[in-house]
Design a protein around this motif. Structure first.
Motif, PDB file in Angstrom:
ATOM      1  N   GLN A 188     -22.891 -11.000   5.866  1.00 41.00           N
ATOM      2  CA  GLN A 188     -22.471  -9.620   5.627  1.00 41.00           C
ATOM      3  C   GLN A 188     -23.474  -8.627   6.216  1.00 41.00           C
ATOM      4  O   GLN A 188     -23.095  -7.639   6.848  1.00 41.00           O
ATOM      5  CB  GLN A 188     -22.261  -9.360   4.137  1.00 41.00           C
ATOM      6  CG  GLN A 188     -21.134 -10.134   3.516  1.00 41.00           C
ATOM      7  CD  GLN A 188     -19.801  -9.898   4.177  1.00 41.00           C
ATOM      8  OE1 GLN A 188     -19.481  -8.800   4.607  1.00 41.00           O
ATOM      9  NE2 GLN A 188     -18.993 -10.948   4.275  1.00 41.00           N
ATOM     10  N   LEU A 189     -24.761  -8.869   6.018  1.00 37.60           N
ATOM     11  CA  LEU A 189     -25.787  -7.973   6.544  1.00 37.60           C
ATOM     12  C   LEU A 189     -25.812  -7.968   8.065  1.00 37.60           C
ATOM     13  O   LEU A 189     -25.951  -6.916   8.687  1.00 37.60           O
ATOM     14  CB  LEU A 189     -27.155  -8.353   5.982  1.00 37.60           C
ATOM     15  CG  LEU A 189     -27.305  -8.169   4.473  1.00 37.60           C
ATOM     16  CD1 LEU A 189     -28.630  -8.744   4.004  1.00 37.60           C
ATOM     17  CD2 LEU A 189     -27.181  -6.706   4.089  1.00 37.60           C
ATOM     18  N   GLN A 190     -25.659  -9.121   8.663  1.00 39.39           N
ATOM     19  CA  GLN A 190     -25.653  -9.220  10.126  1.00 39.39           C
ATOM     20  C   GLN A 190     -24.439  -8.534  10.736  1.00 39.39           C
ATOM     21  O   GLN A 190     -24.481  -8.106  11.884  1.00 39.39           O
ATOM     22  CB  GLN A 190     -25.694 -10.686  10.559  1.00 39.39           C
ATOM     23  CG  GLN A 190     -27.019 -11.345  10.284  1.00 39.39           C
ATOM     24  CD  GLN A 190     -26.971 -12.858  10.439  1.00 39.39           C
ATOM     25  OE1 GLN A 190     -25.912 -13.453  10.610  1.00 39.39           O
ATOM     26  NE2 GLN A 190     -28.134 -13.479  10.370  1.00 39.39           N
ATOM     27  N   ASN A 191     -23.369  -8.412   9.966  1.00 42.82           N
ATOM     28  CA  ASN A 191     -22.159  -7.773  10.455  1.00 42.82           C
ATOM     29  C   ASN A 191     -21.988  -6.361   9.920  1.00 42.82           C
ATOM     30  O   ASN A 191     -20.901  -5.808   9.905  1.00 42.82           O
ATOM     31  CB  ASN A 191     -20.942  -8.658  10.137  1.00 42.82           C
ATOM     32  CG  ASN A 191     -20.957  -9.891  11.007  1.00 42.82           C
ATOM     33  OD1 ASN A 191     -20.605  -9.828  12.171  1.00 42.82           O
ATOM     34  ND2 ASN A 191     -21.420 -11.005  10.459  1.00 42.82           N
ATOM     35  N   GLN A 192     -23.086  -5.790   9.480  1.00 45.85           N
ATOM     36  CA  GLN A 192     -23.215  -4.375   9.113  1.00 45.85           C
ATOM     37  C   GLN A 192     -22.328  -3.927   7.963  1.00 45.85           C
ATOM     38  O   GLN A 192     -21.814  -2.809   7.961  1.00 45.85           O
ATOM     39  CB  GLN A 192     -23.020  -3.512  10.351  1.00 45.85           C
ATOM     40  CG  GLN A 192     -24.035  -3.866  11.408  1.00 45.85           C
ATOM     41  CD  GLN A 192     -23.964  -2.981  12.621  1.00 45.85           C
ATOM     42  OE1 GLN A 192     -23.340  -1.933  12.609  1.00 45.85           O
ATOM     43  NE2 GLN A 192     -24.641  -3.389  13.675  1.00 45.85           N
ATOM     44  N   THR A 193     -22.169  -4.780   6.971  1.00 50.84           N
ATOM     45  CA  THR A 193     -21.505  -4.359   5.748  1.00 50.84           C
ATOM     46  C   THR A 193     -22.382  -3.319   5.065  1.00 50.84           C
ATOM     47  O   THR A 193     -23.600  -3.480   4.987  1.00 50.84           O
ATOM     48  CB  THR A 193     -21.301  -5.576   4.819  1.00 50.84           C
ATOM     49  OG1 THR A 193     -20.409  -6.476   5.452  1.00 50.84           O
ATOM     50  CG2 THR A 193     -20.720  -5.176   3.479  1.00 50.84           C
ATOM     51  N   ASP A 194     -21.784  -2.233   4.616  1.00 56.13           N
ATOM     52  CA  ASP A 194     -22.547  -1.135   4.018  1.00 56.13           C
ATOM     53  C   ASP A 194     -22.843  -1.322   2.540  1.00 56.13           C
ATOM     54  O   ASP A 194     -23.871  -0.873   2.051  1.00 56.13           O
ATOM     55  CB  ASP A 194     -21.790   0.178   4.226  1.00 56.13           C
ATOM     56  CG  ASP A 194     -21.668   0.511   5.695  1.00 56.13           C
ATOM     57  OD1 ASP A 194     -22.699   0.745   6.328  1.00 56.13           O
ATOM     58  OD2 ASP A 194     -20.530   0.512   6.202  1.00 56.13           O
ATOM     59  N   VAL A 195     -21.930  -1.972   1.831  1.00 56.89           N
ATOM     60  CA  VAL A 195     -22.090  -2.138   0.386  1.00 56.89           C
ATOM     61  C   VAL A 195     -21.684  -3.555  -0.003  1.00 56.89           C
ATOM     62  O   VAL A 195     -20.654  -4.052   0.440  1.00 56.89           O
ATOM     63  CB  VAL A 195     -21.192  -1.135  -0.391  1.00 56.89           C
ATOM     64  CG1 VAL A 195     -21.272  -1.376  -1.880  1.00 56.89           C
ATOM     65  CG2 VAL A 195     -21.577   0.297  -0.057  1.00 56.89           C
ATOM     66  N   ILE A 196     -22.501  -4.193  -0.824  1.00 53.25           N
ATOM     67  CA  ILE A 196     -22.163  -5.500  -1.370  1.00 53.25           C
ATOM     68  C   ILE A 196     -22.027  -5.353  -2.875  1.00 53.25           C
ATOM     69  O   ILE A 196     -22.963  -4.966  -3.565  1.00 53.25           O
ATOM     70  CB  ILE A 196     -23.237  -6.557  -1.033  1.00 53.25           C
ATOM     71  CG1 ILE A 196     -23.265  -6.761   0.484  1.00 53.25           C
ATOM     72  CG2 ILE A 196     -22.956  -7.858  -1.775  1.00 53.25           C
ATOM     73  CD1 ILE A 196     -24.357  -7.653   0.982  1.00 53.25           C
ATOM     74  N   ALA A 197     -20.819  -5.626  -3.376  1.00 48.98           N
ATOM     75  CA  ALA A 197     -20.549  -5.522  -4.807  1.00 48.98           C
ATOM     76  C   ALA A 197     -20.745  -6.900  -5.420  1.00 48.98           C
ATOM     77  O   ALA A 197     -19.852  -7.728  -5.415  1.00 48.98           O
ATOM     78  CB  ALA A 197     -19.128  -5.023  -5.039  1.00 48.98           C
TER      79      ALA A 197
END
Length: 64
Positions: free
Chosen positions: A50-59
């Motif tokens: 998720q971080l490598q694919n630029q997700t802005d928020v992780i719930a």
């Protein structure tokens, strides 16, 4: 990233609150092992993806 806190009841009104974030938000599943314990290696892999694919928020506690 923004921190969200509780407003004092005196400050509350019926207007819509501004957007807390912009972009992509993902509610992650909790990967489990056969014995029912959390699979932390798989969780780390999911987070890195998720971080490598630029997700802005992780719930992290966003689903059941």
């Amino acid at each position: 990233m923004y921190a969200v806190g509780c407003n004092d009841t005196k400050e509350r009104n019926n207007k819509m609150k501004p957007t807390v974030f912009k972009g992509s938000a993902v509610a992650l599943v909790t990967p489990m092992k056969e014995d029912g314990s959390v699979n932390y290696d798989e969780l780390a892999r999911l987070l890195c993806f998720q971080l490598q694919n630029q997700t802005d928020v992780i719930a992290a506690t966003g689903t059941t």
